[in-house]
Design a protein around this motif. Sequence first.
Motif, mmCIF file in Angstrom:
data_model
loop_
_atom_site.group_PDB
_atom_site.id
_atom_site.type_symbol
_atom_site.label_atom_id
_atom_site.label_comp_id
_atom_site.label_asym_id
_atom_site.label_seq_id
_atom_site.Cartn_x
_atom_site.Cartn_y
_atom_site.Cartn_z
ATOM 1 N N ILE A 75 12.298 -4.150 11.256
ATOM 2 C CA ILE A 75 11.594 -2.910 11.577
ATOM 3 C C ILE A 75 10.119 -3.091 11.232
ATOM 4 O O ILE A 75 9.780 -3.734 10.234
ATOM 5 N N THR A 76 9.255 -2.545 12.066
ATOM 6 C CA THR A 76 7.841 -2.406 11.703
ATOM 7 C C THR A 76 7.475 -0.927 11.743
ATOM 8 O O THR A 76 8.042 -0.156 12.523
ATOM 9 N N VAL A 77 6.523 -0.543 10.895
ATOM 10 C CA VAL A 77 6.082 0.854 10.849
ATOM 11 C C VAL A 77 4.556 0.910 10.878
ATOM 12 O O VAL A 77 3.876 -0.096 10.668
ATOM 13 N N THR A 78 4.055 2.083 11.139
ATOM 14 C CA THR A 78 2.612 2.342 11.102
ATOM 15 C C THR A 78 2.038 1.896 9.750
ATOM 16 O O THR A 78 2.656 2.121 8.709
ATOM 17 N N PRO A 79 0.868 1.246 9.746
ATOM 18 C CA PRO A 79 0.285 0.831 8.466
ATOM 19 C C PRO A 79 0.294 1.964 7.443
ATOM 20 O O PRO A 79 -0.222 3.052 7.696
ATOM 21 N N ILE A 80 0.901 1.702 6.307
ATOM 22 C CA ILE A 80 1.138 2.748 5.312
ATOM 23 C C ILE A 80 -0.168 3.340 4.764
ATOM 24 O O ILE A 80 -0.210 4.510 4.377
ATOM 25 N N ALA A 81 -1.250 2.564 4.770
ATOM 26 C CA ALA A 81 -2.523 3.124 4.309
ATOM 27 C C ALA A 81 -2.936 4.326 5.155
ATOM 28 O O ALA A 81 -3.588 5.250 4.656
ATOM 29 N N LEU A 82 -2.562 4.333 6.430
ATOM 30 C CA LEU A 82 -2.894 5.454 7.309
ATOM 31 C C LEU A 82 -2.016 6.674 7.026
ATOM 32 O O LEU A 82 -2.405 7.806 7.304
ATOM 33 N N ILE A 83 -0.827 6.425 6.491
ATOM 34 C CA ILE A 83 0.126 7.504 6.242
ATOM 35 C C ILE A 83 -0.074 8.098 4.851
ATOM 36 O O ILE A 83 -0.033 9.314 4.659
ATOM 37 N N ALA A 84 -0.320 7.235 3.879
ATOM 38 C CA ALA A 84 -0.343 7.674 2.478
ATOM 39 C C ALA A 84 -1.678 8.275 2.057
ATOM 40 O O ALA A 84 -1.767 8.917 1.008
ATOM 41 N N GLY A 85 -2.718 8.063 2.873
ATOM 42 C CA GLY A 85 -4.046 8.514 2.465
ATOM 43 C C GLY A 85 -4.151 10.003 2.212
ATOM 44 O O GLY A 85 -4.987 10.447 1.414
ATOM 45 N N ALA A 86 -3.314 10.783 2.888
ATOM 46 C CA ALA A 86 -3.382 12.239 2.711
ATOM 47 C C ALA A 86 -2.874 12.694 1.352
ATOM 48 O O ALA A 86 -3.155 13.817 0.917
ATOM 49 N N SER A 87 -2.147 11.820 0.672
ATOM 50 C CA SER A 87 -1.460 12.250 -0.547
ATOM 51 C C SER A 87 -2.354 12.291 -1.777
ATOM 52 O O SER A 87 -2.117 13.068 -2.705
ATOM 53 N N GLY A 88 -3.337 11.420 -1.822
ATOM 54 C CA GLY A 88 -4.167 11.333 -3.017
ATOM 55 C C GLY A 88 -3.489 10.640 -4.179
ATOM 56 O O GLY A 88 -3.990 10.690 -5.310
ATOM 57 N N ASP A 89 -2.341 9.989 -3.957
ATOM 58 C CA ASP A 89 -1.640 9.275 -5.027
ATOM 59 C C ASP A 89 -2.489 8.124 -5.566
ATOM 60 O O ASP A 89 -3.267 7.507 -4.818
ATOM 61 N N ALA A 90 -2.285 7.790 -6.815
ATOM 62 C CA ALA A 90 -3.045 6.713 -7.445
ATOM 63 C C ALA A 90 -2.538 5.339 -7.037
ATOM 64 O O ALA A 90 -3.253 4.347 -7.137
ATOM 65 N N ASP A 91 -1.271 5.245 -6.610
ATOM 66 C CA ASP A 91 -0.730 4.007 -6.052
ATOM 67 C C ASP A 91 0.318 4.374 -5.009
ATOM 68 O O ASP A 91 0.778 5.512 -4.946
ATOM 69 N N TYR A 92 0.677 3.373 -4.195
ATOM 70 C CA TYR A 92 1.582 3.632 -3.080
ATOM 71 C C TYR A 92 2.918 2.905 -3.224
ATOM 72 O O TYR A 92 3.617 2.675 -2.236
ATOM 73 N N VAL A 93 3.270 2.542 -4.439
ATOM 74 C CA VAL A 93 4.543 1.857 -4.666
ATOM 75 C C VAL A 93 5.709 2.739 -4.209
ATOM 76 O O VAL A 93 6.719 2.249 -3.685
ATOM 77 N N LYS A 94 5.565 4.044 -4.385
ATOM 78 C CA LYS A 94 6.598 4.985 -3.952
ATOM 79 C C LYS A 94 6.912 4.813 -2.460
ATOM 80 O O LYS A 94 8.073 4.860 -2.037
ATOM 81 N N TYR A 95 5.878 4.574 -1.661
ATOM 82 C CA TYR A 95 6.075 4.393 -0.227
ATOM 83 C C TYR A 95 6.808 3.079 0.064
ATOM 84 O O TYR A 95 7.674 3.013 0.939
ATOM 85 N N ALA A 96 6.471 2.034 -0.678
ATOM 86 C CA ALA A 96 7.167 0.755 -0.508
ATOM 87 C C ALA A 96 8.640 0.888 -0.870
ATOM 88 O O ALA A 96 9.518 0.346 -0.168
ATOM 89 N N LEU A 97 8.937 1.601 -1.940
ATOM 90 C CA LEU A 97 10.332 1.800 -2.334
ATOM 91 C C LEU A 97 11.087 2.619 -1.289
ATOM 92 O O LEU A 97 12.285 2.384 -1.044
ATOM 93 N N THR A 98 10.406 3.549 -0.635
ATOM 94 C CA THR A 98 11.028 4.313 0.444
ATOM 95 C C THR A 98 11.358 3.405 1.622
ATOM 96 O O THR A 98 12.453 3.492 2.201
#
Length: 447
Positions: A75-98
């Motif tokens: 599977i490939t998905v939209t670059p996560i930096a484009l998706i996670a930017g709205a969150s303001g999270d300090a890191d995006y490990v949560k997205y990788a685990l998802t």
Amino acid sequence: MDTKRIFETVDMINHENLDLRTITMGISLLDCIDQDSDVACQKIYDKITTKAAHLVEVGQAIEAEFGIPIANKRITVTPIALIAGASGDADYVKYALTLERAAEAVGVDLIGGFSALVQKGMTPADETLINSIPAALQATTRVCASVNVGSTRTGINFDAVKKMGEIVVELEGRDPLLNGRLVVFCNAVEDNPFMAGGFHGVGEADTVINVGVSGPGVVLNAVKQVPNEPLDVVAETIKQTAFKVTRMGQLVGTEASNRLGVDLGIVDLSLAPTPSEGDSVANILEAIGLETVGTHGTTAALAMLNDAVKKGGIMACSHVGGLSGAFIPESEDAGMIRAAEQGTLTFDKLEAMTAVCSVGLDMIAIPGDTPATTISAMIADEAAIGMINNKTTAVRVIPVPGKTVGEDIEFGGLFGRAPIMAVHPESSAQMINRGGRLPAPVHSFKN
């Protein structure tokens, strides 16, 4: 489509290591963006597990029905930096685990798209994603990351180049094999079904099926049938062989897209070698007339091979895309491994070959004490080759702690093993530390 021609490939499957390397479902996550990262991650998980629920099942059914091995489902998905930017999270490990949970739930081998596109500059989200790569890859086994640091249109982002050298070294400190799931690109494409560099581009449909076909053994056997013919005859032979192989990929891609109810994206005809005997790009180049890959003439032979493969693919299918051409990984190709151990194939020669192959410096093991700035300089060189030649180039290097030239590292599986290659000891730190942006070439102005 003439299915009779497709089934002419049966002998190739049985005796020449021909397989469908991957069927890859690309999924847009743009509709999953949310300021609450927990909500966004739930949306991501739900969309992937819904859209790809039957991907593996359909792949297995096609394998059984047509007798065509499909090595990987991805599977490939939209670059996560484009998706996670709205969150303001300090890191995006949560997205990788998802992504990891979703990939495990649907049973795919790998999922790509923990990615950032920073060829002209970095947003705060891009910086957060890049800084999250080491922890994200350490916490997962199926997630793949990529960063695009340059393009012919924009030039090369040297701040990103410097940072990616540091990320590679940080990954080495955690586990050197993690670098096998990270690629640094110039001119990254949006429809690449191969890992670790695959992501689903923003210009793609909501959900697509991309197919990656491989067949070095098939091309090798074809070249052996014309041992004393002129090079134009050899090129034509390769082209006709690539035509048949691409038709097989188109059949599988069409079947998969119809059964899954999604668009057919592209067929990527890339000669992706494996450690299996006879499944080697290096062996093809030697069959063309080189005593050993890496000697003088290697780049010319590879240029002919790459071009003939692309021509055959384009003639066979209207939707050829991805990276299509010949991969030259050091670790996955038995012929490349042998030439590296003999000293015929050097890092510099591999770099020259990347000017005409389909990607770049791939799965190359280097001494564990290689400085981050030297790795950044390798990335800069590859990006420059891609930028000037208007082609995709990439770097996937594996610094191995405690090992030096003359030793090797065992990756296992399709990754094989890799001799540690010598790198130049002279420093490039002053140039890398300048940062900034290397301007785009004059031929980038095409409006």
